[in-house]
Design a protein around this motif. Structure first.
Motif, PDB file in Angstrom:
ATOM      1  N   GLU B  18      52.842   4.638  66.306  1.00 19.23           N
ATOM      2  CA  GLU B  18      52.158   5.463  67.309  1.00 19.23           C
ATOM      3  C   GLU B  18      51.812   6.837  66.729  1.00 19.23           C
ATOM      4  O   GLU B  18      50.710   7.357  66.944  1.00 19.23           O
ATOM      5  CB  GLU B  18      53.071   5.616  68.529  1.00 19.23           C
ATOM      6  N   GLN B  19      52.753   7.403  65.980  1.00 12.43           N
ATOM      7  CA  GLN B  19      52.507   8.715  65.375  1.00 12.43           C
ATOM      8  C   GLN B  19      51.350   8.636  64.387  1.00 12.43           C
ATOM      9  O   GLN B  19      50.508   9.536  64.321  1.00 12.43           O
ATOM     10  CB  GLN B  19      53.767   9.205  64.664  1.00 12.43           C
ATOM     11  N   SER B  21      48.860   6.523  64.483  1.00  9.85           N
ATOM     12  CA  SER B  21      47.623   6.368  65.251  1.00  9.85           C
ATOM     13  C   SER B  21      47.149   7.708  65.795  1.00  9.85           C
ATOM     14  O   SER B  21      45.957   8.032  65.738  1.00  9.85           O
ATOM     15  CB  SER B  21      47.840   5.393  66.417  1.00  9.85           C
ATOM     16  N   ASP B  22      48.094   8.502  66.322  1.00  9.51           N
ATOM     17  CA  ASP B  22      47.758   9.828  66.855  1.00  9.51           C
ATOM     18  C   ASP B  22      47.210  10.733  65.755  1.00  9.51           C
ATOM     19  O   ASP B  22      46.227  11.454  65.944  1.00  9.51           O
ATOM     20  CB  ASP B  22      48.997  10.491  67.483  1.00  9.51           C
ATOM     21  N   ALA B  26      43.481  12.281  65.495  1.00  9.83           N
ATOM     22  CA  ALA B  26      43.282  13.738  65.431  1.00  9.83           C
ATOM     23  C   ALA B  26      42.402  14.116  64.247  1.00  9.83           C
ATOM     24  O   ALA B  26      41.553  15.006  64.341  1.00  9.83           O
ATOM     25  CB  ALA B  26      44.629  14.441  65.341  1.00  9.83           C
TER      26      ALA B  26
END
Lengths: 181, 130
Positions: B18-19, B21-22, B26
């Motif tokens: 998830e990190q 992907s974020d 960004a």
């Protein structure tokens, strides 16, 4: 959004601890594993079967050599692109491998030939990125492990670890003593 | 073999994914850029982590495939459990290695974004001065 490298190190450390603690209960080496097989230890040194030049030709980085010791298997490993390599010996025979062909750990188990010697090729990962080629040597087995690197996988590089494991096994087979049993 | 421990490991992988992907989102949207040297340093750390995972996976091959259990009902049951756990471990760690590689790529992309922005600013200033 910024994530410090230290955070990744911490996460990796936690992951490593989790993995190690998860397995510690069952993978601790039984004393008998080595005691009973001492007389069947292969005489060949897998770490010196390939020269640095040969390793480089195979796509390995000779300077990344590390010692591998898992259960009663001993040898060396190297990083490489697109494939990494481990060469280990263990006191089993090819017959011992055959006896375990129905073990559920194997995703595939294939008997084959390494030049004129019987061998066994196994996969334990469903991803297809890893393959091990075993061939009898001296009083034990030489195992050639080949694994697609995560860099190659993410970059979409196509490579067949089993074909490469067999090719490397055929390259070094003449340099090893014939299986004694 | 504790199933809970592998569950936690899978949870850590989910958070890591998830990190990543974020982070990637960004960078793609232009919200995150990094000085090239800092980005390369972060990318190198991610590559090192992935290298270590690659080595673990390679080295545990013997462990996973040659662990022996008794040739009886209990032994076969233990072998089946061990096989499942071993394959889960390999799967989770393989995915973790991939995430670290993608993260390295993302950091490098963030570094390129900053370098390109600097270059564009210099060109803009240059044309304004001439």
């Amino acid at each position: 959004m910024r994530v410090s490298p230290g955070k990744w190190r911490a996460l990796l450390a936690v992951t490593a601890v989790a993995v190690l603690s998860a397995c510690a209960g069952e993978i601790s080496r039984a004393a008998g594993d080595l005691e009973g097989s001492a007389d069947r230890r292969p005489t060949v040194d897998p770490c010196t079967l390939l020269t640095d030049a040969e390793l480089a030709q195979l796509g390995m980085q000779p300077e990344t050599r590390r010692t591998v010791q898992e259960l009663d298997a001993i040898g060396c490993g190297w990083r490489g692109q697109p494939l990494g390599l481990t060469l280990t010996t263990n006191p089993d025979t090819i017959a011992d491998y055959r006896e375990r062909k129905d073990d559920p750990v194997f995703v595939t188990f294939t008997e084959n030939q390494v030049n004129d010697r019987p061998g066994v090729q196994t996969r334990i990962a469903t991803s297809g990125r890893q393959c091990a080629q075993a061939v009898g040597t001296g009083s034990g087995v030489l195992s050639v492990g080949v694994q697609l690197s995560s860099r190659a996988a993410v970059d979409g590089v196509q490579a067949d670890p089993c074909a490469e494991a067999l090719r490397i096994a055929e390259l070094i087979e003449p340099r090893t003593p014939k299986a004694g049993n | 073999m504790s199933e809970t421990s592998f569950g936690e490991l899978g949870g850590s992988l989910g958070a890591l994914t998830e990190q990543q992907s974020d982070l990637e989102a960004a960078v793609k949207s232009g919200q995150l850029w990094m000085e090239a040297g800092v980005a390369e340093h972060a990318a190198t750390r991610c590559e090192q982590a992935a290298d270590e995972i690659d080595e673990w996976l390679a080295d545990t091959n013997e462990l996973v495939q040659r662990r022996k259990f008794g040739d009886n009902e209990d032994g076969e049951a233990a072998a089946a459990r061990y096989a499942t756990a071993g394959q889960e471990y390999v799967q989770v760690m393989t995915e973790a290695g991939d995430v670290f590689r993608r993260m390295a790529d993302t950091y490098r992309a963030a570094g390129r974004t900053a370098a390109e922005a600097d270059q564009a600013s210099e060109q803009l200033l240059g044309s304004a001065e001439s």
